[in-house]
Design a protein around this motif. Sequence first.
Motif, PDB file in Angstrom:
ATOM      1  N   VAL A  33       0.854  -1.191   0.000  1.00  0.00           N
ATOM      2  CA  VAL A  33       0.000   0.000   0.000  1.00  0.00           C
ATOM      3  C   VAL A  33       0.884   1.232   0.000  1.00  0.00           C
ATOM      4  O   VAL A  33       1.872   1.296   0.727  1.00  0.00           O
ATOM      5  N   THR A  35       0.737   5.825  -0.635  1.00  0.00           N
ATOM      6  CA  THR A  35      -0.151   6.987  -0.700  1.00  0.00           C
ATOM      7  C   THR A  35       0.102   7.695  -2.009  1.00  0.00           C
ATOM      8  O   THR A  35       1.221   8.103  -2.303  1.00  0.00           O
ATOM      9  N   ALA A  37      -0.274  10.866  -4.165  1.00  0.00           N
ATOM     10  CA  ALA A  37      -0.543  12.296  -4.001  1.00  0.00           C
ATOM     11  C   ALA A  37      -0.591  12.959  -5.364  1.00  0.00           C
ATOM     12  O   ALA A  37       0.212  12.640  -6.246  1.00  0.00           O
ATOM     13  N   PRO A  44      -3.525  19.936  -2.645  1.00  0.00           N
ATOM     14  CA  PRO A  44      -2.966  18.584  -2.551  1.00  0.00           C
ATOM     15  C   PRO A  44      -4.084  17.574  -2.310  1.00  0.00           C
ATOM     16  O   PRO A  44      -5.053  17.876  -1.617  1.00  0.00           O
ATOM     17  N   ALA A  46      -4.608  13.278  -1.612  1.00  0.00           N
ATOM     18  CA  ALA A  46      -3.874  12.060  -1.274  1.00  0.00           C
ATOM     19  C   ALA A  46      -4.841  10.935  -1.002  1.00  0.00           C
ATOM     20  O   ALA A  46      -5.901  11.145  -0.400  1.00  0.00           O
ATOM     21  N   PRO A  48      -4.764   6.418  -0.188  1.00  0.00           N
ATOM     22  CA  PRO A  48      -4.001   5.163  -0.144  1.00  0.00           C
ATOM     23  C   PRO A  48      -4.418   4.240  -1.274  1.00  0.00           C
ATOM     24  O   PRO A  48      -5.599   4.194  -1.622  1.00  0.00           O
ATOM     25  N   LEU A  50      -3.536   0.220  -3.216  1.00  0.00           N
ATOM     26  CA  LEU A  50      -2.763  -0.994  -3.441  1.00  0.00           C
ATOM     27  C   LEU A  50      -1.962  -0.793  -4.729  1.00  0.00           C
ATOM     28  O   LEU A  50      -2.457  -0.226  -5.698  1.00  0.00           O
ATOM     29  N   SER A  81       4.043   7.672  -2.485  1.00  0.00           N
ATOM     30  CA  SER A  81       4.915   7.585  -1.320  1.00  0.00           C
ATOM     31  C   SER A  81       4.682   6.256  -0.611  1.00  0.00           C
ATOM     32  O   SER A  81       3.544   5.887  -0.328  1.00  0.00           O
ATOM     33  N   LEU A  85       7.678   1.315   8.372  1.00  0.00           N
ATOM     34  CA  LEU A  85       8.179   1.736   9.685  1.00  0.00           C
ATOM     35  C   LEU A  85       8.816   0.527  10.357  1.00  0.00           C
ATOM     36  O   LEU A  85       8.131  -0.440  10.671  1.00  0.00           O
TER      37      LEU A  85
ATOM     38  N   SER B  32       1.543   5.965  13.700  1.00  0.00           N
ATOM     39  CA  SER B  32       2.483   6.997  14.114  1.00  0.00           C
ATOM     40  C   SER B  32       3.227   7.617  12.937  1.00  0.00           C
ATOM     41  O   SER B  32       3.940   8.599  13.093  1.00  0.00           O
ATOM     42  N   VAL B  33       3.036   7.065  11.752  1.00  0.00           N
ATOM     43  CA  VAL B  33       3.640   7.645  10.551  1.00  0.00           C
ATOM     44  C   VAL B  33       2.533   7.910   9.541  1.00  0.00           C
ATOM     45  O   VAL B  33       1.651   7.069   9.338  1.00  0.00           O
ATOM     46  N   THR B  35       1.709  10.153   5.574  1.00  0.00           N
ATOM     47  CA  THR B  35       2.326  10.798   4.419  1.00  0.00           C
ATOM     48  C   THR B  35       1.766  12.207   4.307  1.00  0.00           C
ATOM     49  O   THR B  35       0.556  12.389   4.195  1.00  0.00           O
ATOM     50  N   ALA B  37       1.250  15.380   2.198  1.00  0.00           N
ATOM     51  CA  ALA B  37       1.265  15.783   0.787  1.00  0.00           C
ATOM     52  C   ALA B  37       0.991  17.271   0.693  1.00  0.00           C
ATOM     53  O   ALA B  37       0.155  17.807   1.419  1.00  0.00           O
ATOM     54  N   ALA B  79      -2.237  17.869   2.972  1.00  0.00           N
ATOM     55  CA  ALA B  79      -3.103  16.739   3.296  1.00  0.00           C
ATOM     56  C   ALA B  79      -2.235  15.679   3.946  1.00  0.00           C
ATOM     57  O   ALA B  79      -1.199  15.301   3.403  1.00  0.00           O
ATOM     58  N   SER B  81      -2.110  11.868   5.022  1.00  0.00           N
ATOM     59  CA  SER B  81      -2.786  10.595   4.769  1.00  0.00           C
ATOM     60  C   SER B  81      -2.206   9.519   5.681  1.00  0.00           C
ATOM     61  O   SER B  81      -0.990   9.346   5.752  1.00  0.00           O
ATOM     62  N   THR B  83      -2.660   5.398   6.817  1.00  0.00           N
ATOM     63  CA  THR B  83      -3.283   4.140   6.416  1.00  0.00           C
ATOM     64  C   THR B  83      -2.793   2.999   7.280  1.00  0.00           C
ATOM     65  O   THR B  83      -1.595   2.848   7.494  1.00  0.00           O
ATOM     66  N   LEU B  85      -2.989  -1.035   7.154  1.00  0.00           N
ATOM     67  CA  LEU B  85      -3.389  -2.182   6.330  1.00  0.00           C
ATOM     68  C   LEU B  85      -3.686  -3.349   7.256  1.00  0.00           C
ATOM     69  O   LEU B  85      -2.801  -3.847   7.938  1.00  0.00           O
ATOM     70  N   ALA B  99      -8.432  -5.231  -0.011  1.00  0.00           N
ATOM     71  CA  ALA B  99      -7.697  -5.173   1.244  1.00  0.00           C
ATOM     72  C   ALA B  99      -8.623  -4.641   2.321  1.00  0.00           C
ATOM     73  O   ALA B  99      -9.517  -3.839   2.045  1.00  0.00           O
ATOM     74  N   SER B 103      -8.266   4.090   6.909  1.00  0.00           N
ATOM     75  CA  SER B 103      -7.496   5.216   6.379  1.00  0.00           C
ATOM     76  C   SER B 103      -8.149   6.545   6.724  1.00  0.00           C
ATOM     77  O   SER B 103      -9.367   6.644   6.868  1.00  0.00           O
ATOM     78  N   VAL B 105      -7.624  10.905   5.896  1.00  0.00           N
ATOM     79  CA  VAL B 105      -6.924  12.029   5.275  1.00  0.00           C
ATOM     80  C   VAL B 105      -7.408  13.299   5.972  1.00  0.00           C
ATOM     81  O   VAL B 105      -8.620  13.523   6.087  1.00  0.00           O
TER      82      VAL B 105
END
Lengths: 215, 215
Positions: A33, A35, A37, A44, A46, A48, A50, A81, A85, B32-33, B35, B37, B79, B81, B83, B85, B99, B103, B105
């Motif tokens: 997966v 993102t 953008a 902008p 964005a 997610p 596949l 992107s 992690l 915690s992470v 993207t 944009a 923005a 984003s 996600t 999974l 999937a 998610s 945004v």
Amino acid sequence: MTTTDRLDRIHRLSERARADRDDLDAILDAASVGTLATVVDGLPWAVPMLYARVGDRILLHGSTGAGALRHVAAGAPAALSVTLLDGLVLADNLYNHSANYRSAVVRGALTSVPTDESDAALIELSDALIPGRSTEVRVASRKELAATLAVELTIAPGGWTVKVRDAPPSEGAGDPDVWAGVVPLRTVTDDPIRAPWVNATTPVPESVRRLVSRE
Amino acid sequence: MTTTDRLDRIHRLSERARADRDDLDAILDAASVGTLATVVDGLPWAVPMLYARVGDRILLHGSTGAGALRHVAAGAPAALSVTLLDGLVLADNLYNHSANYRSAVVRGALTSVPTDESDAALIELSDALIPGRSTEVRVASRKELAATLAVELTIAPGGWTVKVRDAPPSEGAGDPDVWAGVVPLRTVTDDPIRAPWVNATTPVPESVRRLVSRE
């Protein structure tokens, strides 16, 4: 060398851009997966998606009912992107807390996969995400393919960036009695859950057994 | 009801937008992470960032050396984003493979956290990502704070979108002898790895023990 110089050097060594195409491919292939953008009406946007890499192509898949995707199928500039992690990095001071990660951004113009190639694209995407699955089930019907919007992004020289951090925390005071280190993170699969209408005795197919065991 | 109607209904039920603020907060707090944009010179620009939600604020953290982040600190529309999974969804036909995911945004204008608030922001970010850690280590020095670029995004009504899929595959032919189902995915922590200069006898702190056991 001053302390500041040394800290800068550690930062540079531990968190860095990579220019090797193999590094890009490894990151793209390890995730499924990303993102996507792009810019819509100057703003902008964005979402997610596949995706799968097939050579120099990144195939992305959506439903033609997904209005959002239509915006980007007409040659719009885009950036995909992808981030994995890998760990939380705990230093002996708040400032140097960080994360270990692998990330890639691929930039380019999105193009639609022509309708007569969308069948092949769907199979390629499936084979990359769940190897072997496309041989276990029926392929998409013409009607289903017509409702499928396959778009792709080409990996071009200069059109991508890779950044990786894979290191202990910056040293800070280096006190052996103060714990600092990394908490690794990893994605695992749990036992497959059959759909409600599937018999308990129906064997789990090879493709699924492979997914679960590849950790 | 035709087959097409039924399929559409299943798609709508299984994959849907959610308008509940609680759903947004739960997704933002589980990751915690994200993207980030934005638009730079008319082109889409995307970068992964650590973030944490504190009430209606999303704090994002970067180094002032990170040239890219400077582009977005000046009120640029952005923005974020995020996600998660949660599983691969295997139908009995290629078309309906999908999937399970959560998610979000969040859209808005990024603002810089004022320098005199960046200390507090760094602590808030740390407390959200690694509860308790900020009380175990020294806080950032004035010099370190000056090198820290904290930016934030405000969660505003109408400024966010949540989409979740959490369901078995679409039914397809519904053959009980053909396996279809979900392969769940989950992120786990591995044993903490101490930094090279830390003694093997130095106890693993409470914050780390909590991270590892919260799965």
